[in-house]
Design a protein around this motif. Structure first.
Motif, mmCIF file in Angstrom:
data_model
loop_
_atom_site.group_PDB
_atom_site.id
_atom_site.type_symbol
_atom_site.label_atom_id
_atom_site.label_comp_id
_atom_site.label_asym_id
_atom_site.label_seq_id
_atom_site.Cartn_x
_atom_site.Cartn_y
_atom_site.Cartn_z
ATOM 1 N N HIS A 187 0.831 -1.207 0.000
ATOM 2 C CA HIS A 187 0.000 0.000 0.000
ATOM 3 C C HIS A 187 0.863 1.254 0.000
ATOM 4 N N LEU A 188 1.903 1.244 0.823
ATOM 5 C CA LEU A 188 2.757 2.424 0.935
ATOM 6 C C LEU A 188 3.475 2.699 -0.391
ATOM 7 N N ILE A 189 3.976 1.661 -1.024
ATOM 8 C CA ILE A 189 4.627 1.810 -2.322
ATOM 9 C C ILE A 189 3.642 2.367 -3.351
ATOM 10 N N SER A 190 2.400 1.882 -3.296
ATOM 11 C CA SER A 190 1.369 2.353 -4.218
ATOM 12 C C SER A 190 1.106 3.854 -4.036
ATOM 13 N N HIS A 191 1.113 4.316 -2.786
ATOM 14 C CA HIS A 191 0.893 5.745 -2.536
ATOM 15 C C HIS A 191 2.034 6.589 -3.116
ATOM 16 N N TYR A 192 3.260 6.119 -2.931
ATOM 17 C CA TYR A 192 4.393 6.871 -3.482
ATOM 18 C C TYR A 192 4.369 6.833 -5.011
#
Length: 458
Positions: A286-291
């Motif tokens: 999820h965090l990678i997707s946000h970045y």
């Protein structure tokens, strides 16, 4: 000739030219429900787990007992729970009903689960009939809550509100879950202004909101572009002693700020999200997707490295997620490197992973490169799923290269036998149908029609 193809499409794919959607760049493969791998001590679930979703479990349970094996309520309850978590609702209902007809103890809570499953499998009328058949002493808060959930899933606002009011009058509206259901209903029906009202009513009645209560309320405020109220709800949530803040809540807030174009605020909550992830690979995804949404490749690669360090292993889902994010920001070379890394370590060739790169190529107009990549995989002994070829076919269709689109569609149907639930996208078939109309490729068209007939029989 074209009319023959159209008749078959109408019969086998509920297809009409007037309603066919415009071709999208990506094609979806069939969803395959993941089989639970949990094994219980006496191994009953290891018999159930590998069975197909359409397999009746009653003979399995009967045979288990006939073999002299013992059954306990707790074990069957766990099996039902696992089947539900993997959306195998019909089989979960079979186990629940088998249990209720046996000599085993069947509690009121078990009955509530059964009601929920009946609503899922047989529909609302069957759920209401089952509810009405129960004696008053069998109807507790969970039974009423299960029926409320049936109304909510059907989007029946008036019935849901009326039923909730009855629960309050009977003293059964005592769980955050029931208020959360009502908030979800208002959100899904676009009545965002009513979501905070339910949260206030919940607190007024002495029910402590849980994490989900606050999250759904924050999303409702965000949908109304009321970020100030969303921030107030977040602060209230953080102040509650009964709530442990996790990465999911901060991920939701960060995503709200990203969509609102408030990058600096988003970065604050992305950092908070990272602090809470620990060893959760889904959190990293999820965090990678946000970045990726922020176009920040450096942070994506840093987090990918941390995920490798802190999590036991990367599974296909992680590669699919990371590669999809790289494609999103146009980093096809990095995506290619990641595919090579995955191929060197994968135990089973899952075409969902290379499909991400195929889609990336097609989105950039590199259809020939995508086809060459797929044909190279075939040369290496890999058998593509139909969706892989349909991605290429859709790419050629998008470039108006109908000869190649038709050729790739034939490749798609040739490998369809092992993927019987897969169906061609109507938009793709529509494009091919428009092309063959007026053409005189009799043999080719008839072969194509026969393939579609075979597809429908499967």
């Amino acid at each position: 000739m074209a009319s023959t193809l159209l008749r078959i499409l109408k019969k086998t794919h509920n297809f009409t030219i007037t309603t066919a959607p415009i071709l999208t760049r990506t094609c979806h493969s069939r969803t395959v429900t993941a089989k639970p791998r949990r094994r219980f001590n006496n191994n009953l679930f290891s018999r159930i787990s590998p069975l197909g979703n359409d397999t009746s479990l009653v003979p399995v349970l009967d045979k288990w007992v006939q073999e002299g094996n013992q059954l306990e309520e707790l074990e069957l309850q766990r099996i039902v729970r696992d089947l539900r978590s993997h959306k195998r609702y019909s089989q979960a209902l079979q186990v629940s009903e088998w249990m209720s007809n046996s000599d085993l103890q069947f509690s009121v809570d078990d009955r509530a689960v059964q009601l929920h499953l009946i609503g899922r499998v047989r529909g609302l009328e069957s759920a209401e009939s089952f509810f009405n058949s129960l004696a008053d002493e069998e109807k507790n808060d969970k039974i009423y809550g299960a029926l409320l959930n049936c109304y909510v899933r059907k989007g029946l606002v008036d019935k849901s509100v009326s039923h909730m009011q009855k629960m309050k009058e009977m003293g059964f509206a005592t769980r955050a879950l029931d208020y959360n259901d009502l908030m979800c209903l208002y959100k899904s029906s676009g009545q965002f202004e009513k979501v905070p009202e339910v949260l206030s009513d919940m607190k007024k009645n002495g029910i402590s909101p849980d994490s989900f209560s606050y999250r759904i309320c924050m999303k409702a405020y965000a949908a109304r572009s009321d970020l100030s109220s969303m921030e107030s709800i977040l602060q209230e949530m953080e102040s509650q002693p009964n709530i442990t803040m996790d990465w999911i809540s901060y991920s939701i807030v960060a995503n709200i700020y990203i969509k609102a174009g408030l990058k600096e605020k988003a970065l604050i909550y992305l950092k908070k999200c990272e602090e809470k992830i620990s060893k959760d690979p889904v959190g990293y995804d999820h965090l990678i997707s946000h970045y990726a949404s922020l176009g920040n490749k450096d942070e994506m690669m840093r987090l990918w490295g941390l995920q490798k360090t802190h999590c036991k292993k990367h599974i296909n889902r992680d590669y699919i997620s990371m590669m999809g994010c790289l494609v999103k920001i146009g980093e096809l070379e990095e995506t290619e490197k990641l595919l090579m890394e995955w191929e060197s370590s994968c135990d089973r060739y899952d075409f969902r992973v290379p499909n991400v790169l195929l889609i990336g190529y097609c989105q950039k107009g590199l259809i020939e490169k995508a086809e060459a990549m797929l044909r190279d995989m075939v040369k290496r002994g890999k058998t593509p799923v139909p969706n892989s070829w349909s991605i290429i076919a859709a790419g050629y269709l998008d470039k108006d290269n109908m000869e190649k689109a038709f050729e790739c569609m034939k490749e798609t149907l040739a490998v369809q036998a092992e993927n019987k639930l897969w169906k061609p996208k109507p938009s793709l078939i529509s494009g091919i149908l428009c092309w063959v109309r007026g053409k005189r490729y009799v043999d080719e068209v008839e072969a194509f029609v026969r393939s579609l007939k075979t597809d429908s029989r499967n």
